[in-house]
Design a protein around this motif. Sequence first.
Motif, mmCIF file in Angstrom:
data_model
loop_
_atom_site.group_PDB
_atom_site.id
_atom_site.type_symbol
_atom_site.label_atom_id
_atom_site.label_comp_id
_atom_site.label_asym_id
_atom_site.label_seq_id
_atom_site.Cartn_x
_atom_site.Cartn_y
_atom_site.Cartn_z
ATOM 1 N N SER A 119 0.846 -1.192 0.000
ATOM 2 C CA SER A 119 0.000 0.000 0.000
ATOM 3 C C SER A 119 0.876 1.234 0.000
ATOM 4 O O SER A 119 1.979 1.245 0.547
ATOM 5 N N ASP A 120 0.346 2.283 -0.581
ATOM 6 C CA ASP A 120 1.070 3.550 -0.675
ATOM 7 C C ASP A 120 0.412 4.547 0.232
ATOM 8 O O ASP A 120 -0.690 5.034 -0.038
ATOM 9 N N ASP A 121 1.017 4.861 1.382
ATOM 10 C CA ASP A 121 0.438 5.765 2.374
ATOM 11 C C ASP A 121 1.100 7.128 2.361
ATOM 12 O O ASP A 121 1.495 7.684 3.375
#
Length: 122
Positions: A119-121
């Motif tokens: 995931s890209d946070d």
Amino acid sequence: MERCGQKYMASVLKVFGPLTRNYYVRAILHAALAVPGGFILATILGTVCLGIASIIYFLAAIRGEEWRPIEPQAEAKPRLAETIKRPPENPPPRPPAEVRRKQADEAPVGGHVNPIAVSDDV
């Protein structure tokens, strides 16, 4: 392998022939050069080094070693037949055809599926 500047010294040593090739001669020469240095305090360390070198040359002479110059060697060219590798005689191993069809049917459209969720946070 020849060291840097060794060929010049080797040509000088070749001129004197067996006199410089023999380690007995070198041992005696080093011992003779060490004697006068032992009488002056400032040259004691050099005298000790020459004495040790004399002992080393003497032991090498007893073991049958002698100096030989490094001669240049012509590089042997490999024959053409030795450089060409034989092609494989058998095909590479593959799974049976029905397993390959199953893998092709189950493969995702995008290619490889990563089993770890990313995931890209940002």
